[in-house]
Scaffold this active site. Sequence first.
Site, PDB file in Angstrom:
ATOM      1  N   GLU A 291       0.878  -1.202   0.080  1.00 35.31           N
ATOM      2  CA  GLU A 291       0.059   0.181  -0.067  1.00 35.31           C
ATOM      3  C   GLU A 291       0.868   1.026  -0.015  1.00 35.31           C
ATOM      4  O   GLU A 291       1.850   1.457   0.903  1.00 35.31           O
ATOM      5  CB  GLU A 291      -0.913   0.078   1.156  1.00 35.31           C
TER       6      GLU A 291
ATOM      7  N   CYS B 272       4.206  -2.246  -8.697  1.00 36.50           N
ATOM      8  CA  CYS B 272       2.936  -1.787  -8.168  1.00 36.50           C
ATOM      9  C   CYS B 272       3.027  -0.641  -7.391  1.00 36.50           C
ATOM     10  O   CYS B 272       3.447   0.550  -7.953  1.00 36.50           O
ATOM     11  CB  CYS B 272       2.388  -3.153  -7.631  1.00 36.50           C
TER      12      CYS B 272
ATOM     13  N   ARG C 184      -3.310   5.903  -9.061  1.00 37.09           N
ATOM     14  CA  ARG C 184      -3.236   4.570  -7.919  1.00 37.09           C
ATOM     15  C   ARG C 184      -4.716   4.065  -8.365  1.00 37.09           C
ATOM     16  O   ARG C 184      -5.751   4.682  -8.749  1.00 37.09           O
ATOM     17  CB  ARG C 184      -3.306   5.314  -6.557  1.00 37.09           C
TER      18      ARG C 184
ATOM     19  N   ARG D  11      -4.918  -4.296  -7.539  1.00 39.56           N
ATOM     20  CA  ARG D  11      -5.123  -2.845  -7.133  1.00 39.56           C
ATOM     21  C   ARG D  11      -3.966  -2.071  -7.905  1.00 39.56           C
ATOM     22  O   ARG D  11      -3.361  -0.932  -7.123  1.00 39.56           O
ATOM     23  CB  ARG D  11      -5.005  -2.644  -5.574  1.00 39.56           C
TER      24      ARG D  11
ATOM     25  N   HIS E 243       3.135  -7.287 -10.723  1.00 40.95           N
ATOM     26  CA  HIS E 243       3.865  -8.034  -9.651  1.00 40.95           C
ATOM     27  C   HIS E 243       4.188  -9.269 -10.600  1.00 40.95           C
ATOM     28  O   HIS E 243       3.713 -10.302 -10.403  1.00 40.95           O
ATOM     29  CB  HIS E 243       2.899  -8.628  -8.631  1.00 40.95           C
TER      30      HIS E 243
ATOM     31  N   GLU F 144       6.933 -10.999  -9.248  1.00 35.62           N
ATOM     32  CA  GLU F 144       7.698 -11.930  -8.262  1.00 35.62           C
ATOM     33  C   GLU F 144       6.634 -12.844  -7.868  1.00 35.62           C
ATOM     34  O   GLU F 144       7.135 -14.049  -7.270  1.00 35.62           O
ATOM     35  CB  GLU F 144       8.057 -10.893  -7.178  1.00 35.62           C
TER      36      GLU F 144
END
Length: 215
Positions: free
Chosen positions: A50, A81, A110, A140, A196, A198
């Site tokens: 976040e 992200c 965002r 997100r 992402h 990963e």
Amino acid sequence: MVKPVIGVLALQGDVREHVAALEVAGARAVTVRRPTELAALDGLVLPGGESTTIDKLLRIFELFDPLRAAIAAGLPVYGSCAGMILLADRVLGATHDQQTLGGLDVTVRRNAFGRQVDSFESSVEMTGVPGGPVPAAFIRAPWVEQAGPGVQVLARTRHRGASAPASGAVPAAGAGEDAGRIVAVRQGTLLATSFHPEITGDARVHELFVAIVKE
């Protein structure tokens, strides 16, 4: 430089997953929580999470100013992200007190792809990453609304569930408002993705970053 030392900011997010991907990509990965640990690094990963929380934790751990200075001095950094948001010079939808580390001449939005329930997996063709489309998990996720002249666009979306070349300027009709969105960029030694990599088991984006660190 045979095996660069690359840190992973360990305040929030997919820290272990980034460490594992960096090791696969040929780096020696270490976790970073203190300003004194920055001096030993050849590069740094800012993981997802976040962005507003990470911003606050950076200040609590007295990392914000030293890290911002290190980026300005040329430390290679990869942000995924929330990490992309932290590297952006401009953020749409930011909270009133949100700060970024900056360095990337981009404007990001965002939560551009929606809320947590709107998370999805797709694939993107990414410049600088050979071997076919890169699996991409969007959680997100932000996207880049504007990139400055010194920023290289590495990947764009076509629509959910499909891939598009980084140069694909015109989305297919009816592809949706998230078609053609910029989701990976590079400016000098700074790399950022909306997604992402990963958590997909594919270390090629991390291999690209390791190559950038070695340059």
